[in-house]
Design an enzyme around this catalytic site. Structure first.
Site, PDB file in Angstrom:
ATOM      1  N   GLY A  78      -0.070   8.338  -5.369  1.00 38.57           N
ATOM      2  CA  GLY A  78       0.988   7.508  -4.802  1.00 38.57           C
ATOM      3  C   GLY A  78       0.004   6.232  -4.418  1.00 38.57           C
ATOM      4  N   SER A  79       0.365   5.405  -3.487  1.00 35.99           N
ATOM      5  CA  SER A  79      -0.327   4.342  -3.174  1.00 35.99           C
ATOM      6  C   SER A  79      -1.735   4.531  -2.520  1.00 35.99           C
ATOM      7  CB  SER A  79       0.597   3.385  -2.138  1.00 35.99           C
ATOM      8  OG  SER A  79       0.832   4.117  -1.077  1.00 35.99           O
TER       9      SER A  79
ATOM     10  N   GLY B 185      -2.601   7.413   0.519  1.00 34.75           N
ATOM     11  CA  GLY B 185      -3.619   8.312   0.154  1.00 34.75           C
ATOM     12  C   GLY B 185      -4.651   8.243   1.153  1.00 34.75           C
TER      13      GLY B 185
ATOM     14  N   CYS C 253       0.333   3.140 -12.958  1.00 44.24           N
ATOM     15  CA  CYS C 253      -1.193   2.797 -12.477  1.00 44.24           C
ATOM     16  C   CYS C 253      -2.011   2.371 -13.185  1.00 44.24           C
ATOM     17  CB  CYS C 253      -1.334   4.092 -11.629  1.00 44.24           C
ATOM     18  SG  CYS C 253      -1.470   5.639 -12.642  1.00 44.24           S
TER      19      CYS C 253
ATOM     20  N   GLN D 144      11.326  -2.894  -4.190  1.00 44.45           N
ATOM     21  CA  GLN D 144      10.241  -3.087  -5.110  1.00 44.45           C
ATOM     22  C   GLN D 144      10.540  -4.588  -5.840  1.00 44.45           C
ATOM     23  OE1 GLN D 144       7.432  -1.008  -5.481  1.00 44.45           O
ATOM     24  NE2 GLN D 144       6.386  -2.772  -6.618  1.00 44.45           N
TER      25      GLN D 144
ATOM     26  N   GLU E  46      -2.969  -4.645  -6.347  1.00 45.11           N
ATOM     27  CA  GLU E  46      -1.973  -4.087  -6.994  1.00 45.11           C
ATOM     28  C   GLU E  46      -0.519  -4.605  -6.802  1.00 45.11           C
ATOM     29  OE1 GLU E  46      -0.854   0.186  -6.609  1.00 45.11           O
ATOM     30  OE2 GLU E  46      -1.343   0.369  -8.905  1.00 45.11           O
TER      31      GLU E  46
HETATM   32  P1  NAD Z   1       3.869   6.113  -2.035  1.00 44.70           P
HETATM   33  O1  NAD Z   1       2.366   6.205  -1.662  1.00 44.70           O
HETATM   34  O2  NAD Z   1       4.880   5.136  -1.303  1.00 44.70           O
HETATM   35  O3  NAD Z   1       4.382   7.574  -2.117  1.00 44.70           O
HETATM   36  C1  NAD Z   1       4.124   8.601  -2.984  1.00 44.70           C
HETATM   37  C2  NAD Z   1       4.415   9.796  -2.189  1.00 44.70           C
HETATM   38  O4  NAD Z   1       3.928  10.153  -1.065  1.00 44.70           O
HETATM   39  C3  NAD Z   1       5.916   9.937  -1.982  1.00 44.70           C
HETATM   40  O5  NAD Z   1       6.459  11.087  -2.148  1.00 44.70           O
HETATM   41  C4  NAD Z   1       6.070   9.653  -0.374  1.00 44.70           C
HETATM   42  O6  NAD Z   1       7.266  10.101  -0.135  1.00 44.70           O
HETATM   43  C5  NAD Z   1       4.889  10.382   0.205  1.00 44.70           C
HETATM   44  N1  NAD Z   1       4.460   9.904   1.224  1.00 44.70           N
HETATM   45  C6  NAD Z   1       4.671   8.659   1.931  1.00 44.70           C
HETATM   46  N2  NAD Z   1       4.162   8.549   3.261  1.00 44.70           N
HETATM   47  C7  NAD Z   1       3.586   9.880   3.489  1.00 44.70           C
HETATM   48  C8  NAD Z   1       2.679  10.748   4.454  1.00 44.70           C
HETATM   49  N3  NAD Z   1       2.460   9.672   5.556  1.00 44.70           N
HETATM   50  N4  NAD Z   1       2.376  11.686   4.469  1.00 44.70           N
HETATM   51  C9  NAD Z   1       2.562  12.285   3.225  1.00 44.70           C
HETATM   52  N5  NAD Z   1       3.233  11.825   2.162  1.00 44.70           N
HETATM   53  C10 NAD Z   1       3.791  10.551   2.251  1.00 44.70           C
HETATM   54  O7  NAD Z   1       3.731   5.631  -3.566  1.00 44.70           O
HETATM   55  P2  NAD Z   1       5.065   5.019  -4.764  1.00 44.70           P
HETATM   56  O8  NAD Z   1       5.445   3.863  -4.114  1.00 44.70           O
HETATM   57  O9  NAD Z   1       6.030   6.422  -4.793  1.00 44.70           O
HETATM   58  O10 NAD Z   1       4.197   4.995  -5.876  1.00 44.70           O
HETATM   59  C11 NAD Z   1       3.495   3.905  -6.400  1.00 44.70           C
HETATM   60  C12 NAD Z   1       2.044   3.995  -6.227  1.00 44.70           C
HETATM   61  O11 NAD Z   1       1.398   5.288  -6.998  1.00 44.70           O
HETATM   62  C13 NAD Z   1       1.411   2.941  -6.919  1.00 44.70           C
HETATM   63  O12 NAD Z   1       0.202   2.449  -6.090  1.00 44.70           O
HETATM   64  C14 NAD Z   1       0.670   3.567  -8.085  1.00 44.70           C
HETATM   65  O13 NAD Z   1      -0.517   2.972  -8.494  1.00 44.70           O
HETATM   66  C15 NAD Z   1       0.225   4.896  -7.668  1.00 44.70           C
HETATM   67  N6  NAD Z   1       0.109   5.784  -8.686  1.00 44.70           N
HETATM   68  C16 NAD Z   1      -1.005   6.182  -9.055  1.00 44.70           C
HETATM   69  C17 NAD Z   1      -1.057   7.169 -10.015  1.00 44.70           C
HETATM   70  C18 NAD Z   1      -2.460   7.529 -10.622  1.00 44.70           C
HETATM   71  O14 NAD Z   1      -2.607   8.489 -11.106  1.00 44.70           O
HETATM   72  N7  NAD Z   1      -3.672   6.907 -10.178  1.00 44.70           N
HETATM   73  C19 NAD Z   1      -0.029   7.376 -10.972  1.00 44.70           C
HETATM   74  C20 NAD Z   1       1.196   6.874 -10.860  1.00 44.70           C
HETATM   75  C21 NAD Z   1       1.396   6.046  -9.380  1.00 44.70           C
END
Ligand code: NAD
Length: 483
Positions: free
Chosen positions: A231-232, A236, A287, A334, A385
């Site tokens: 995720g973001s 992370g 990503c 978005q 990003e």
């Molecule tokens: P996000 O971080 O908003 O959410 C990702 C997941 O984390 C979701 O399931 C969300 O519900 C969960 N989440 C949110 N807050 C949390 C918390 N406090 N504790 C635990 N879990 C929580 O990301 P997104 O908007 O779903 O995805 C887009 C992002 O993902 C972009 O930044 C993209 O670059 C990244 N991404 C990275 C890769 C990679 O392999 N590097 C692949 C795909 C997407």
């Protein structure tokens, strides 16, 4: 069960049973917001804790299961996904908004990943070494890491869960899986297939709901031994602080701002293809998207003009329509963020080349035209990003400054170069500060049997995919025995 155009009701899967949630949410089709894809169950902390307990109780038995049993389960899941790729691809395109061919390709990838890890279950590695002491035998074996919390983003709702769930099960772990809120139906469809694969109750659990509640409960729980998150970067970072503080194993795949370098000796048509594919397909919501196009001065103007021409002719539209090249943005928020970036770029002085407008369509959806700017390295549009169909071109005088620009970012997921020079290609492969390099290929688009991941702020912890996945999903034990 089939996943066609009708309204779905998606429930939690906890301890081998389908459960209603504490509340109910809906997911909608970004190509046509009148189309509600599903009503889905949303869990709270307590319900998430039930799933975690079930996974913990199922772990001892499953962790000792035979490789053949795990092979059979994973092979069955992979086989069913592949057999139903058209139907599941339709669901994915409808819920996430990537085009139908992209969605079917992603589902196919998910099936292939389960098949791959079915084989890996039979090949769990270990070592026997001669001891430094007489009469002593030493061996190194791998054991499951335990209960794994899997937290996924919305942009690859089949492939990313597959490349986390499949190795987790192959190496004998139990799983609690939380899909992203925008794509619960895809997560549920995958869970529905897994639920019929012969796994004992509690080995695999699905909980849907918010990141702050369900995701955070997984990260906080002392029963969850490892967290695999994609995720973001911001999320992370938060997960890392909490999970590392309680000594959980953590794997994070996060953002990217991936460079594609185009040198003057490149085949320009090929370079433009790489840029269009890498920057704009899947609506730029990858990503691995090529959001920084670093072009050598000698071909800069020609490259920009050919790229613009290609962009003008891209058909933006409903994800399920046959001739659509680029589907909608995933949701309203978005889209608004992407449009706000247009203003930021202009205000900073980046030169607008094409696109970035909200589009009307026959169906009410979140459509925008792909955007291109000529930017300077210090512009935010060239540094942060965006996660949408927005790219910028940066001019470089020659190869060395292009490489320096490519590395001048806190991210380090992947980097590409288009060139006819073997010398520069080899140098770039060695000196790009990233986890993955591409030569004369788009930055997006990877194989599933080799490691995936990056450096710097893009990734943390062991790599995903291929046999390297064993590093995260197992823990090593060293055994000494007097013979
Ligand atoms: P996000 O971080 O908003 O959410 C990702 C997941 O984390 C979701 O399931 C969300 O519900 C969960 N989440 C949110 N807050 C949390 C918390 N406090 N504790 C635990 N879990 C929580 O990301 P997104 O908007 O779903 O995805 C887009 C992002 O993902 C972009 O930044 C993209 O670059 C990244 N991404 C990275 C890769 C990679 O392999 N590097 C692949 C795909 C997407």
């Amino acid at each position: 069960m089939t996943f066609g155009a009708k309204l779905q009701t998606a429930r939690q899967y906890i301890n081998g049973r389908w459960e209603t949630g504490v509340t109910t949410g809906t997911s909608e089709n970004p190509s046509d917001t009148r189309d509600v894809v599903a009503e889905y169950a949303r869990a709270d902390r307590n319900q998430t804790e039930l799933a975690i307990r079930a996974a913990a109780e199922a772990l001892p038995h499953w962790s000792l299961s035979t490789p053949q049993r795990r092979f059979d389960v994973l092979d069955h899941i992979g086989g069913e996904i592949l057999a139903r790729k058209s139907e599941l691809g339709y669901l994915l395109a409808r819920e996430e908004g990537k085009t139908l061919p992209e969605a079917v390709a992603e589902v196919t990838r998910a099936g292939q990943i389960f098949k791959f890890f079915a084989g890996e279950a039979l090949r769990i590695p270990g070592e026997t070494l001669a001891s430094t002491r007489p009469g002593v035998q030493v061996d190194v074996t791998r054991e499951p890491v335990g209960v794994v919390g899997i937290i996924a983003p919305w942009n690859f709702p089949f492939a990313i869960p597959a490349w986390k769930i499949a190795p987790a099960l192959a190496y004998g772990n139990s799983v609690v899986f939380k899909p992203a809120e925008l794509v619960p139906t895809c997560g549920w469809a995958l869970a529905e297939i897994i639920s019929r694969s012969g796994l004992p109750a509690g080995v695999f659990n699905l909980v849907m709901g918010s990141g702050r509640e369900v995701g955070q409960a997984l990260v906080d729980s002392p029963r969850v031994n490892a967290i695999s998150f994609t995720g973001s970067s911001a999320t992370g970072e938060r997960i890392l602080q909490t999970a590392a503080a309680r000594r959980a194993k953590v794997q994070l795949e996060m953002g990217g701002k991936n460079p594609l370098v185009v040198l003057a000796d490149a085949d320009l048509d090929q370079a433009v293809d790489c840029a269009v594919q890498g920057a704009y397909f899947s609506t730029g919501q990858r990503c691995t998207a090529s959001s920084r196009l670093i072009v050598e001065a000698g071909v800069h103007d020609a490259f920009v003009s050919r790229l613009r021409q290609r962009m003008v002719n891209l058909k933006i539209g409903h994800a399920l329509e046959r001739d659509t090249a680029i589907g909608p943005v995933v949701d309203r928020s978005q889209l608004e963020q992407n449009l706000a970036w247009m203003e930021i770029a202009r205000a900073e002085g980046a030169e607008h080349v094409w696109g970035g407008a909200m589009l009307e369509s026959a169906t009410p959806g979140h459509y925008m035209s792909p955007a291109l700017f000529l930017a300077k390295p210090e512009h935010r549009v060239a540094r942060e990003e965006i996660f949408g169909p927005v790219a910028c071109v940066l001019r470089a005088d020659s190869y060395e400054p292009a490489l320096a620009l490519a590395n001048e970012t806190p991210f380090g997921l992947c980097a590409g170069i288009c060139t006819a020079s073997l010398k520069n290609a080899m140098h770039f492969k060695r000196h790009a500060d990233v986890g993955m390099t591409m030569v004369n290929l788009p930055t997006a688009g990877v194989d599933y049997h080799v490691p995936f991941g990056g450096r710097k702020w893009s990734s943390y912890g062991p790599r995903e995919q291929g046999r390297y996945a064993a590093e995260f999903y197992t823990t090593v034990k060293t055994g000494y025995m007097l013979a």
